[in-house]
Design an enzyme around this catalytic site. Structure first.
Site, PDB file in Angstrom:
ATOM      1  N   ASN A 207       0.835  -1.210  -0.055  1.00  0.00           N
ATOM      2  CA  ASN A 207      -0.016   0.028  -0.129  1.00  0.00           C
ATOM      3  C   ASN A 207       0.804   1.265  -0.065  1.00  0.00           C
ATOM      4  O   ASN A 207       0.202   2.403  -0.257  1.00  0.00           O
ATOM      5  CB  ASN A 207      -1.060   0.128   1.151  1.00  0.00           C
ATOM      6  CG  ASN A 207      -0.235   0.224   2.495  1.00  0.00           C
ATOM      7  OD1 ASN A 207       1.017  -0.337   2.644  1.00  0.00           O
ATOM      8  ND2 ASN A 207      -1.063   0.624   3.609  1.00  0.00           N
TER       9      ASN A 207
ATOM     10  N   GLU B 147       5.434  -3.061  11.920  1.00  0.00           N
ATOM     11  CA  GLU B 147       4.246  -2.325  11.760  1.00  0.00           C
ATOM     12  C   GLU B 147       3.254  -3.145  11.046  1.00  0.00           C
ATOM     13  O   GLU B 147       3.717  -3.498   9.757  1.00  0.00           O
ATOM     14  CB  GLU B 147       4.577  -1.022  11.027  1.00  0.00           C
ATOM     15  CG  GLU B 147       5.734  -0.091  11.740  1.00  0.00           C
ATOM     16  CD  GLU B 147       4.994   0.475  12.908  1.00  0.00           C
ATOM     17  OE1 GLU B 147       5.846   1.308  13.672  1.00  0.00           O
ATOM     18  OE2 GLU B 147       3.954   0.270  13.395  1.00  0.00           O
TER      19      GLU B 147
ATOM     20  N   CYS C 154      -2.974   1.128   7.083  1.00  0.00           N
ATOM     21  CA  CYS C 154      -3.139   0.578   8.427  1.00  0.00           C
ATOM     22  C   CYS C 154      -3.861   1.414   9.406  1.00  0.00           C
ATOM     23  O   CYS C 154      -4.380   1.016  10.115  1.00  0.00           O
ATOM     24  CB  CYS C 154      -1.716   0.174   8.810  1.00  0.00           C
ATOM     25  SG  CYS C 154      -0.706   1.822   8.835  1.00  0.00           S
TER      26      CYS C 154
HETATM   27  P1  NAP Z   1       1.126  -8.755   3.928  1.00  0.00           P
HETATM   28  O1  NAP Z   1       0.680  -9.680   2.830  1.00  0.00           O
HETATM   29  O2  NAP Z   1       1.777  -8.942   4.962  1.00  0.00           O
HETATM   30  O3  NAP Z   1       2.845  -8.493   2.944  1.00  0.00           O
HETATM   31  C1  NAP Z   1       3.643  -7.601   3.472  1.00  0.00           C
HETATM   32  C2  NAP Z   1       5.161  -8.090   2.904  1.00  0.00           C
HETATM   33  O4  NAP Z   1       5.591  -9.278   3.361  1.00  0.00           O
HETATM   34  C3  NAP Z   1       5.110  -8.430   1.471  1.00  0.00           C
HETATM   35  O5  NAP Z   1       6.386  -7.816   1.061  1.00  0.00           O
HETATM   36  C4  NAP Z   1       4.938 -10.007   1.306  1.00  0.00           C
HETATM   37  O6  NAP Z   1       5.605 -10.283   0.149  1.00  0.00           O
HETATM   38  C5  NAP Z   1       5.908 -10.274   2.647  1.00  0.00           C
HETATM   39  N1  NAP Z   1       5.690 -11.558   2.831  1.00  0.00           N
HETATM   40  C6  NAP Z   1       4.688 -12.226   2.591  1.00  0.00           C
HETATM   41  N2  NAP Z   1       5.045 -13.642   3.373  1.00  0.00           N
HETATM   42  C7  NAP Z   1       6.022 -13.548   3.904  1.00  0.00           C
HETATM   43  C8  NAP Z   1       6.909 -14.348   4.747  1.00  0.00           C
HETATM   44  N3  NAP Z   1       6.673 -15.658   5.100  1.00  0.00           N
HETATM   45  N4  NAP Z   1       8.179 -14.224   5.362  1.00  0.00           N
HETATM   46  C9  NAP Z   1       8.656 -12.765   4.985  1.00  0.00           C
HETATM   47  N5  NAP Z   1       7.922 -11.928   4.207  1.00  0.00           N
HETATM   48  C10 NAP Z   1       6.656 -12.295   3.688  1.00  0.00           C
HETATM   49  O7  NAP Z   1       0.745  -7.196   3.754  1.00  0.00           O
HETATM   50  P2  NAP Z   1       0.210  -6.483   2.571  1.00  0.00           P
HETATM   51  O8  NAP Z   1      -1.079  -7.206   2.074  1.00  0.00           O
HETATM   52  O9  NAP Z   1       1.188  -6.002   1.676  1.00  0.00           O
HETATM   53  O10 NAP Z   1      -0.246  -5.019   3.288  1.00  0.00           O
HETATM   54  C11 NAP Z   1      -1.276  -4.879   4.055  1.00  0.00           C
HETATM   55  C12 NAP Z   1      -1.209  -5.342   5.518  1.00  0.00           C
HETATM   56  O11 NAP Z   1      -0.210  -4.579   6.107  1.00  0.00           O
HETATM   57  C13 NAP Z   1      -2.389  -4.765   6.283  1.00  0.00           C
HETATM   58  O12 NAP Z   1      -2.854  -5.649   7.392  1.00  0.00           O
HETATM   59  C14 NAP Z   1      -1.908  -3.428   6.760  1.00  0.00           C
HETATM   60  O13 NAP Z   1      -2.785  -2.970   7.863  1.00  0.00           O
HETATM   61  C15 NAP Z   1      -0.760  -3.653   7.282  1.00  0.00           C
HETATM   62  N6  NAP Z   1       0.239  -2.519   7.151  1.00  0.00           N
HETATM   63  C16 NAP Z   1       0.721  -1.957   8.291  1.00  0.00           C
HETATM   64  C17 NAP Z   1       1.176  -0.427   8.235  1.00  0.00           C
HETATM   65  C18 NAP Z   1       1.845  -0.038   9.561  1.00  0.00           C
HETATM   66  O14 NAP Z   1       2.666   0.849   9.309  1.00  0.00           O
HETATM   67  N7  NAP Z   1       1.314  -0.534  10.684  1.00  0.00           N
HETATM   68  C19 NAP Z   1       1.537  -0.024   7.358  1.00  0.00           C
HETATM   69  C20 NAP Z   1       1.214  -0.722   5.862  1.00  0.00           C
HETATM   70  C21 NAP Z   1       0.407  -1.646   5.757  1.00  0.00           C
HETATM   71  P3  NAP Z   1       4.555 -10.688  -0.999  1.00  0.00           P
HETATM   72  O15 NAP Z   1       3.781  -9.468  -1.581  1.00  0.00           O
HETATM   73  O16 NAP Z   1       5.304 -11.313  -1.738  1.00  0.00           O
HETATM   74  O17 NAP Z   1       3.653 -11.809  -0.456  1.00  0.00           O
HETATM   75  O1  G3P Z   2      -0.872   1.704   5.952  1.00  0.00           O
HETATM   76  C1  G3P Z   2       0.422   2.959   5.671  1.00  0.00           C
HETATM   77  C2  G3P Z   2       0.851   3.553   7.080  1.00  0.00           C
HETATM   78  O2  G3P Z   2       2.035   3.637   7.424  1.00  0.00           O
HETATM   79  C3  G3P Z   2      -0.243   4.837   6.935  1.00  0.00           C
HETATM   80  O3  G3P Z   2       0.503   5.836   6.668  1.00  0.00           O
HETATM   81  O4  G3P Z   2       0.390   8.281   6.436  1.00  0.00           O
HETATM   82  O5  G3P Z   2      -1.411   6.695   5.517  1.00  0.00           O
HETATM   83  O6  G3P Z   2      -1.213   7.164   7.953  1.00  0.00           O
HETATM   84  P1  G3P Z   2      -0.587   7.169   6.774  1.00  0.00           P
END
Ligand code: NAP
Ligand code: G3P
Length: 486
Positions: A163, A259, A293
């Protein structure tokens, strides 16, 4: 600038030891746009052996990079920031097509990233270390001094989500590099092209070979291998709680900065300015279709003002432009893939079956889900607790602020929360009790500005981000104690 990273019009290479290479596996991953299902490009599906080479190479490069004076490291970061601004249109086009982010949000992500990188260089130059005399501690004479500087950790594995493919890659790379670490960047597959553009920028800015290498491939195939690799010294991960928990369970003893997911609540009190609350809730819940997120993912509002607030939010939603950002300026865009849209639809269906009142929205066209608001959501509905990562928002009516706090804290997540009130005592009363990393008073939840601490507690994360905090997380104190021989 970016033609170096392409083998042909659609096939991208990956960066290893300063060279853009193809994987010997010959396997490619097609990146399809969520907007028109057209192929945006193909990235290398690297093997474990190639991941191994990449990490070993980064370790070798780090031995030299750690001795490069900080002012020189900073100059490379300043140059990288300038180059991003020069090429902002390229970043806008690739993020638009690859992750379906509207042009305005894509541009602000790229420019925010340039500011982030510059600020990181500035912040690092201000982190000067300290010297501590011994005689402040009881029983010690003034014959020792501890000179404390900061040491890099070594090789940082940076794993970013789809994202914010550029900003949430750079927010790991820049602090890691300025602290003297080398970096292995494993971007989200859907977002890896945008992240490869960023890697090319750092290379063009003068980063020595091997200090930043990119690992492309599905996390489900090479992810575990990366996070358990013995030559990785630190893991900086942003992504889902599910994957985050997996990584922390298999990456024994490796220091982590995580995160993860969120279920950020907007708590609205009768003393709130309901126009301010509604405006923040609408942009907080529906920008980039809620794929943030920090998106507002539930409203906890006292019954006495709920109807008025819902009317104002409904009016705000009706003003949102919904559609395909390829066709023009829109606020609500198609979700990243059909699996995500199916999941959001599932939550909506279950809520309706259990009696939630649909105030507006609910319809779907392909990956596009129209901004949706549900009233009378009860605590037995999944929508009250799960992270939709989509444009759907539940209203949970509460009798008072204490019930709001109780429900807010019942969530497994603890990223941010917002309190809308003009009663400062209520604001602090609630903020003090909420189990989250950050409480926003009269504003939507958000990560920025990027020098603020940004952290999640409970299932929302481990450690603290934010520029200075990220530099500190990816470095450690080193003490040299001079003992005066008497
Ligand atoms: P995701 O499915 O968890 O993927 C995140 C990253 O992890 C991707 O690069 C993914 O690669 C990689 N990954 C997948 N399986 C893995 C493994 N076994 N070991 C190491 N890395 C692995 O998350 P997303 O769909 O990209 O993002 C959405 C989620 O992220 C939401 O839950 C959101 O809340 C959270 N998020 C949190 C924050 C924050 O700052 N708190 C910010 C942004 C997003 P692939 O793409 O190749 O699977
Ligand atoms: O999901 C991405 C997170 O880091 C949020 O960033 O700037 O959209 O609150 P922001």
């Amino acid at each position: 600038m970016f033609k170096e990273i392409y083998k042909d019009d659609t096939t991208l290479k990956t960066l290893l030891d300063g060279k853009w290479i193809e994987s010997s596996t010959g396997n490619l991953i097609e990146i399809v746009s969520p907007l028109d299902n057209k192929v945006v490009g193909k990235v290398q599906a690297m093997s474990k052996e190639e991941v191994d080479d990449s990490i070993k190479n980064a370790r070798k490069a780090q031995k030299l990079w750690r001795n490069v004076p900080l002012n020189k490291r900073a100059r490379i970061l300043y140059r990288a920031a300038d180059l991003i601004e020069e090429r902002v249109d390229d970043f806008v086009e690739i993020m638009l097509r690859e992750v379906g982010k509207d042009r305005k949000s894509s541009e602000s992500e790229a420019l925010r990233t340039a500011d982030y990188i510059r600020f990181t260089a500035d912040a690092a130059k201000a982190m000067e270390g300290e010297s501590i005399p011994s005689d402040t501690f009881p029983g010690f004479k003034r014959n020792k001094v501890s000179i404390v500087t900061r040491e890099p950790l070594g090789v940082v594995l940076a794993i970013s989500p789809f994202n914010y493919p550029v900003n949430l890659s750079a927010s790991k790379i820049a602090p890691a590099l300025i602290a003297g670490n080398s970096v292995i960047l494993k971007p989200a597959t859907q977002g890896s092209i945008s992240a490869l553009y960023l890697a090319r920028i750092f290379q063009e800015a003068g980063l020595p070979a091997g200090v930043l290498n990119t690992v492309t491939g599905r996390g489900s195939e090479i992810g575990d291998y990366c996070v358990t690799h013995k030559l990785i010294d630190f893991i900086n991960f942003t992504g889902s709680t599910e994957i985050g928990k997996r990584i922390s369970s298999i990456s024994s003893m490796k220091p982590l900065l995580m995160e993860l997911g969120g279920k950020d609540a907007a708590i609205v009190l009768p003393s709130a300015d309901l126009n301010v609350a509604a405006k923040n809730i609408v942009s907080g819940a529906y920008s980039y279709s809620g794929q943030r997120c920090t998106a507002v993912k539930r409203i906890l509002v006292e019954d006495s003002i709920a109807d008025t607030l819902i009317e104002k939010i409904k009016a705000g939603i009706e003003k949102l432009k919904v559609g395909n950002p390829l066709d023009g300026d829109v606020d609500v865009v198609p979700l990243i893939d059909s699996k995500s849209a199916d999941f959001v639809e599932e939550l909506m269906k279950e809520a309706e079956e259990k009696g939630a009142t649909k105030v507006i929205g609910g319809s779907r066209e392909g990956n596009l889900i129209y901004p949706t608001l549900y009233d009378n959501v009860s605590l037995d509905m999944r929508l009250a607790w799960e992270e939709p990562f989509g444009p759907v928002l539940p209203v949970i009516r509460v009798k008072d602020k204490d019930e709001a706090i109780e429900i807010a804290n019942k969530s497994e997540y603890g990223l941010q929360a917002s309190v809308f009130t003009q009663n400062i005592n209520d604001a602090f009363y609630i903020a003090d009790k909420l189990e989250v990393g950050t409480v926003q008073v009269n504003n939507k939840p958000e990560r920025g500005p990027d020098h603020f601490p940004f952290l999640g507690v409970k299932s929302s994360g481990i450690g603290t981000q934010g520029i200075k905090y990220s530099i500190e997380a990816m470095s450690r104190p080193k003490a040299i104690v001079l003992n005066i021989i008497e």
